[in-house]
Motif scaffolding. Structure first.
Motif, short mmCIF file in Angstrom:
data_model
loop_
_atom_site.label_atom_id
_atom_site.label_comp_id
_atom_site.label_asym_id
_atom_site.label_seq_id
_atom_site.Cartn_x
_atom_site.Cartn_y
_atom_site.Cartn_z
N UNK A 57 -1.28 -5.98 -3.99
CA UNK A 57 -1.54 -5.44 -5.42
C UNK A 57 -1.58 -3.94 -5.37
N UNK A 58 -2.09 -3.34 -4.20
CA UNK A 58 -1.90 -2.09 -4.02
C UNK A 58 -0.44 -1.39 -4.08
N UNK A 59 0.55 -2.18 -3.35
CA UNK A 59 1.61 -2.00 -3.31
C UNK A 59 2.51 -1.73 -4.58
N UNK A 60 2.26 -2.97 -5.44
CA UNK A 60 2.65 -3.08 -6.82
C UNK A 60 2.16 -1.85 -7.71
N UNK A 61 0.82 -1.44 -7.40
CA UNK A 61 0.47 -0.24 -8.15
C UNK A 61 1.33 0.79 -7.79
#
Length: 223
Positions: free
Chosen positions: A148-152
């Motif tokens: 999720x962090x990498x998607x952001x």
């Protein structure tokens, strides 16, 4: 007997390892073995020219400077210690100062000076440079957590052209969006982009990896 001046001879002290004996069978690496292990010739020369003297053992990149610094009168009579770990450390220091012109014909891949200057401080043997070449140019991704962090992060990725300021601009935007800082901010990105927790500065690597591969490595699934 031949009517010539008698030569002046110098004698070097015996060598041994920290554990004692040094021989072909015990503790002694032959030149072929050192070469196969990735030890640079000038690292060996630098060690042999200073081992057993009061001089500091430091890497010399060329024989001319080493010869100019050599003084056989500085060699003591005490047995000198041959330490393979010291040689490996000397080899590492030598690589860190070598210019691209001295290694380009030995790298075996299409490296350029910018790449060499980016990675040389992070290798212990010349062959390790190829690993960083693969990291920079591979189309594969690296398994990572915190998707999720990498998607952001991918949504905040700047458009090209990129330079050494891009990494700072990107991470500042991510920090403002997520509130993360320090290792929690940087490490998931480094792992996703390189697969390793350490290495060259990301501000230098990022423009080399290129945006299309960065997007791929931040995406799901990872190859």
């Amino acid at each position: 007997a031949l009517g010539f001046a008698t030569p002046a001879f110098g004698h070097l002290a015996l060598l041994k390892t920290k554990d004692g004996e040094l021989s072909k069978r015990v503790g002694g690496s032959d030149i072929r073995g050192l070469r196969d292990a990735g030890i640079e010739p000038m690292a060996i020369n630098s060690l042999l020219a200073k081992m057993g003297t009061s001089d500091a053992i430091e890497p010399f990149a060329d024989m001319e400077r080493l010869v100019a610094s050599f003084d056989i009168s500085k060699f003591g009579r005490a047995t000198a210690i041959y330490d393979m770990q010291e040689l490996e450390k000397l080899n590492e220091k030598l690589l860190h100062q070598l210019p691209f012109s001295t290694v380009k014909d030995r790298l075996g891949f299409a490296a350029d000076e910018a790449f060499w200057l980016a990675v040389r401080a992070n290798i212990k043997k010349l062959g390790e440079a190829e690993q960083w070449w693969e990291i920079v140019h591979s189309l594969s991704g690296y398994h990572a957590d915190d998707l999720d962090y990498l998607k952001t992060a991918s949504e905040l990725l700047p458009l090209e052209p990129w330079d050494e300021n891009t990494w700072s601009q990107w991470t500042k935007a991510i920090a403002a969006k997520t509130g993360r800082k320090g290792k929690d901010l940087f490490m998931p990105l480094r792992l996703a982009l390189t697969g390793l927790e350490h290495g060259p500065e990301m501000k230098i690597l990022l423009p080399m990896i290129k945006r299309s591969k960065v997007v791929h490595r931040l995406g799901v699934p990872f190859l």
